[in-house]
Write an enzyme that holds these catalytic residues in place. Sequence first.
Site, PDB file in Angstrom:
ATOM      1  N   HIS A 162      25.214  16.741 -18.253  1.00 47.80           N
ATOM      2  CA  HIS A 162      25.394  15.954 -19.481  1.00 47.80           C
ATOM      3  C   HIS A 162      25.734  17.143 -20.543  1.00 47.80           C
ATOM      4  CE1 HIS A 162      25.104  12.862 -22.556  1.00 47.80           C
ATOM      5  NE2 HIS A 162      24.120  13.461 -22.966  1.00 47.80           N
ATOM      6  N   PHE A 163      25.049  18.222 -20.646  1.00 47.52           N
ATOM      7  CA  PHE A 163      25.203  19.299 -21.647  1.00 47.52           C
ATOM      8  C   PHE A 163      25.933  20.363 -20.766  1.00 47.52           C
ATOM      9  CE2 PHE A 163      21.568  17.261 -23.795  1.00 47.52           C
ATOM     10  CZ  PHE A 163      22.339  17.065 -25.241  1.00 47.52           C
TER      11      PHE A 163
END
Length: 306
Positions: free
Chosen positions: A279-280
Amino acid sequence: MSVSAGPISTRGSTSARVTHYRTATVEGVTIFYREAGPIDGPTVVLLHGFPTSSHMFRNLIPALADRYRVIAPDYPGYGQSDMPERDQFAYTFDHFANLIDGLLDQLGVKRYAMYVMDYGAPVGWRLALKHPERITGLIVQNGNAYEEGLKEFWEPLKAYWADGSSERRRALSKLVSPEITKFQYTDGVSDPSRIAPDNWIHDQALLDRPGNADIQLDLLYDYRTNLPIYPAIQAYFRKYHPPAIIVWGKNDSIFPADGAFAFKRDLPDVEFHLIDSGHFALEDRADEMIPLIRDFLDRKVDAKPS
């Protein structure tokens, strides 16, 4: 309305990479933002996701700031911006977009490229629909604009959107727990030792402020308002053909790669990169992503005046 002292550096200055930490008052709300780079350079606006803040861009900002004016705001309830009481402030994506629009107006930003990630996408899409002529380019990192990008993770949220019940809301409270905050940074990452634990500790401290969990649940409910504007966003892509690059963490279980591929329908010239991350993705793959982003901006955006 007030803004703290603005940047004075000129393009190419050796001081351009210094990041300044500033605030502005927009509609009575103090908005914190990070700013770096020459004031006369092309502008890049960085729009963060949940549950973080402009902190997520701390490594990207200096990598762009020799040439670009970089602005990364925190939304209300996030980072260092104000956190108004829920009964006095509407925590909605429409409201966030209006506040960021007001901030950019105060800063004299007329044209800009956008980096959109997670919640930054619905904020950014609203800005693009409101001011399509201002957008010089798009950097899309795990930020959705298509329903096929909302898969298994979103089923409990869709149930909450359907009835808005207290029971459904309580069931989602785990999404602001320390376990899920850490999960968002480490899921899909091949080498977790590349992820600084400061990230989830920093984010969780802000989530744990009294009243913040309810703010997050309000925004999770308001996320339902993004789906009806997807057709308008897709029409914007087809009509305006903004230069665009996708740098997407392909192992993200929140915004899976299905959502990335969908952009190709309406932006056939999009520069497309799936990154072996979650996600990041900037946290463990900045060394791969920053050269791609920089090359894109230099070729597609740099020649366009802000």
